[in-house]
Design an enzyme around this catalytic site. Structure first.
Site, mmCIF file in Angstrom:
data_model
loop_
_atom_site.group_PDB
_atom_site.id
_atom_site.type_symbol
_atom_site.label_atom_id
_atom_site.label_comp_id
_atom_site.label_asym_id
_atom_site.label_seq_id
_atom_site.Cartn_x
_atom_site.Cartn_y
_atom_site.Cartn_z
ATOM 1 N N GLU A 1 -19.751 -21.412 17.038
ATOM 2 C CA GLU A 1 -19.037 -22.685 17.079
ATOM 3 C C GLU A 1 -19.387 -23.519 15.839
ATOM 4 O O GLU A 1 -20.383 -23.260 15.166
ATOM 5 C CB GLU A 1 -19.461 -23.496 18.315
ATOM 6 C CG GLU A 1 -19.323 -22.772 19.620
ATOM 7 C CD GLU A 1 -17.876 -22.617 20.058
ATOM 8 O OE1 GLU A 1 -17.073 -23.521 19.790
ATOM 9 O OE2 GLU A 1 -17.552 -21.564 20.646
ATOM 10 N N LYS B 1 -27.580 -18.336 31.166
ATOM 11 C CA LYS B 1 -27.227 -16.980 31.612
ATOM 12 C C LYS B 1 -28.408 -16.293 32.310
ATOM 13 O O LYS B 1 -28.214 -15.591 33.299
ATOM 14 C CB LYS B 1 -26.748 -16.154 30.423
ATOM 15 C CG LYS B 1 -25.380 -16.609 29.902
ATOM 16 C CD LYS B 1 -25.037 -15.891 28.602
ATOM 17 C CE LYS B 1 -23.633 -16.223 28.118
ATOM 18 N NZ LYS B 1 -23.414 -15.734 26.740
ATOM 19 N N THR C 1 -8.267 -19.017 23.964
ATOM 20 C CA THR C 1 -8.354 -17.575 23.668
ATOM 21 C C THR C 1 -8.438 -16.738 24.945
ATOM 22 O O THR C 1 -7.638 -15.825 25.159
ATOM 23 C CB THR C 1 -9.602 -17.300 22.804
ATOM 24 O OG1 THR C 1 -9.550 -18.185 21.687
ATOM 25 C CG2 THR C 1 -9.622 -15.870 22.301
ATOM 26 N N ILE D 1 -19.267 -6.960 30.493
ATOM 27 C CA ILE D 1 -20.202 -6.058 31.176
ATOM 28 C C ILE D 1 -20.211 -6.367 32.672
ATOM 29 O O ILE D 1 -20.356 -7.527 33.047
ATOM 30 C CB ILE D 1 -21.629 -6.227 30.606
ATOM 31 C CG1 ILE D 1 -21.635 -5.959 29.104
ATOM 32 C CG2 ILE D 1 -22.618 -5.322 31.332
ATOM 33 C CD1 ILE D 1 -22.943 -6.344 28.413
ATOM 34 N N GLY E 1 -15.654 -16.661 13.582
ATOM 35 C CA GLY E 1 -15.326 -17.182 14.904
ATOM 36 C C GLY E 1 -16.338 -16.800 15.980
ATOM 37 O O GLY E 1 -16.122 -17.035 17.159
ATOM 38 N N LYS F 1 -20.200 -20.672 32.089
ATOM 39 C CA LYS F 1 -21.614 -20.624 32.516
ATOM 40 C C LYS F 1 -22.228 -22.006 32.654
ATOM 41 O O LYS F 1 -23.197 -22.176 33.392
ATOM 42 C CB LYS F 1 -22.447 -19.781 31.552
ATOM 43 C CG LYS F 1 -22.486 -20.300 30.127
ATOM 44 C CD LYS F 1 -21.960 -19.264 29.172
ATOM 45 C CE LYS F 1 -21.503 -19.892 27.881
ATOM 46 N NZ LYS F 1 -20.642 -18.998 27.094
#
Lengths: 384, 384
Positions: free
Chosen positions: A174, A189, A12, A120, A171, A89
């Site tokens: 997962e 993160k 994607t 962002i 979607g 990540k």
């Protein structure tokens, strides 16, 4: 001068990156796209060969999932003097120091704007804030899936499991949603963000991590009547050489900015000593926002904009450096303990508020309760 | 290499800039500080002579109020090959094109991060977003004084005039508060932001500007019960070669991010075609946040980071390109007009909601009403 790019991962986000480059970046050429099988090769830009991927490119853009073969490929690319941009990540959290050192040694850039907060411009803003200020704390809604679940639970009075199924259908989640709802995604993160902000790498496993999985609609509804929203928050703060960091559900006043972050949006806040509070809100995931963040990294490389990233300080994770009020919700456990300030029973849930205690005391207490009552949920109450 | 700086304006922000440079920027030297009188000269860094101010400096940092002698000094500095950093939105809004052209011609930078949104890294983020995206709209709480007044009115049920006096006492509002409460401050800030976002300069006087001065506590309370907060918003959007921009009080749903922006904070939002909505929140004024933004500009100059600013497009202000629902509140006027969809009387205030009309139609209608009833307030109702 034409900049030549190799694309690792054509899912994607990869397709979003290729689309934006082709449509909007006239001086960037997509040289190679690595795919998993020969059937996926649409023309001679496509390859299944990692050696070909790294041939004659200036920048590697990586957006696959997991740490292998990502790690090996990033190390090879940086060692060959190729700039690397990643949205991954997992690999950033595992090897940030090594990647930065290797990039510095080879006079190239390692960039990872898309790895935290999606579209962002958070990583850039955090590094920039640090040029002038000491950053004292970070706080964020860093996972769109769990924010979507909590927002739907609250607004439509639907229980956790139903919202999770809906998130999977759309979607957002997962098939195995553990990384999202058990907090491992946010753990990485907040670790990446804190490492940049405090200039010190502390392994992500050391951050407290409380799963969101057991949260119940009755819990949300009880606190909603008291003026609080529940948000799933990554948090860290420093004091001297100590720091504390966590991922956990937090009770936040309804009229605060964090409470207004709806759907699958993200919000990240820093507190710096001259700038005060700065907050950033936007789409934390999704094809085009994530691709946009990676293109921003690419354009910074093209424009020779270099960010200084250092991890020179030595901070220690200290789970006794601060005290918080925690709220425990459970079906059976009685909460007749010294640590508890008051308790109440509502709709078959027992809700107990602690005295101010350290995260270490909370962890011990929660472990004890969980042996006896697996329905227990622990929430941190944010100071008013 | 040591960078030498001249400081024009040694008031609150100027002192903040000097403090941050001395405390945190080891390779920056403050060469001259211009003050108004010889009595204010504390040592030989200080001068009252504009010629001395511009002698042997690399960067001029300007933070006085108004357009003179600012304009002349900025032009002289840029022409001499001196970089210029300013927080002065009046001079930026009046001469942006000229300053950018002059800077480009002389191979220096003209930077103005602090002129909009104080400490929020908005100008940088807006320019950056535009590298990849077309920006379609901008919306912001861009004035801390009016946000403070509206927030206190709503939370403490105090009328406008009392809050304004309190804002003056706290130093949030000037002795003559017209620029804040009549919207001229926001008009300039939304004009500067829109010029960057849409790459086209439209004079700030062309933006619709509705004063906040006549807003009444009964108005806030009426809409609060309906689930709406009133915020004073700078707004612009584009469609093809047209744009529309305004400053006006807007009805915003209580559960939205904008409604949660409290005290004298600012929030700015852009919508880009791949990034979606991005929002930035922070302190829009104040000594250290504003000084911080100016130091960020200075460090970008030191690090040779250059932003590409162009105004190549030609947009026209079109007050008929979009339709909005407006709400009018007045003491006497009857609102028996075709343009009105429904009306109600509450606590001696008549409140009328329009059909969807263009800003041009609103302006004409409001002008007519104001001839007859000077208590009339007009609010734009944001779409849900």
């Amino acid at each position: 001068m034409m900049i030549k790019v190799g694309i690792l991962g054509y899912g994607t986000v990869g397709k979003g990156v290729v689309h934006l480059i082709e449509e909007r970046c006239s001086d960037i050429e997509i040289k190679h796209i690595l795919v998993r099988s020969k059937e996926e090769c649409l023309d001679d830009h496509f390859t299944v060969d990692f050696d070909v991927l790294l041939e004659d490119i200036d920048v590697l853009m990586e957006m696959i999932v997991g740490d292998s073969p990502t790690y090996e490929t990033i190390v090879r690319a940086l060692s060959k003097g190729i700039h690397v941009i990643t949205s991954n990540k997992v690999t950033v959290a595992a090897h940030l120091q090594e990647y930065i050192d290797l990039a510095t040694k080879n006079h190239v850039q390692f960039r990872f704007e898309a790895s935290v907060g999606g579209g962002i411009p958070w990583i850039e803003s955090c590094i920039k804030a640090k040029r002038v200020d000491q950053i004292h704390s970070i706080k964020g809604i860093l996972n769109g899936t769990t924010n979507y679940i909590l927002d739907r639970m609250a607004k439509e009075k639907i229980d956790f499991d139903v919202c999770l199924q809906e998130a999977k259908r759309l979607g957002y989640a997962e098939a195995d949603p553990s990384a999202d709802i058990d907090g491992f995604d946010v753990q990485r993160k907040i670790m990446i963000s804190s490492s940049l902000a405090y200039e010190s790498i502390i392994p992500f496993e050391e951050y407290d991590c409380i799963s969101l999985r057991k949260i119940k609609l009755v819990d949300l509804e009880f606190f909603s009547k008291k003026g609080y929203t529940i948000k799933y928050i990554g948090f860290s703060k420093t004091k001297g050489n100590q720091m504390y960091g966590s991922v956990e559900p937090v009770l936040i006043r309804n009229d605060s900015l964090f409470a207004s972050v709806d759907k699958n949006n993200n919000m990240i806040e820093l507190y710096g000593d001259s700038i005060g509070y700065l907050q950033f809100v936007g789409q934390g995931a999704g094809q085009l926002p994530t691709a946009n963040a990676m293109i921003q990294d690419l354009l910074d490389i093209v424009e020779h904009k270099v960010n200084k990233i250092e991890f020179d300080k030595k901070l220690n994770m200290d789970k006794t450096m601060c005290k918080f009020t925690y709220v425990f919700c459970a079906n059976q456990y009685q909460f007749d303990d010294e640590i508890i300030k008051n308790k109440i029973e509502v709709d078959g849930r027992r809700i107990a508020t602690s005295k101010p205690i350290t995260p270490e005391e909370r962890n011990e207490y929660l472990n004890c309760i969980m042996q006896l009552d697996k329905t227990c949920v622990c929430l941190r109450k944010e100071e008013d």
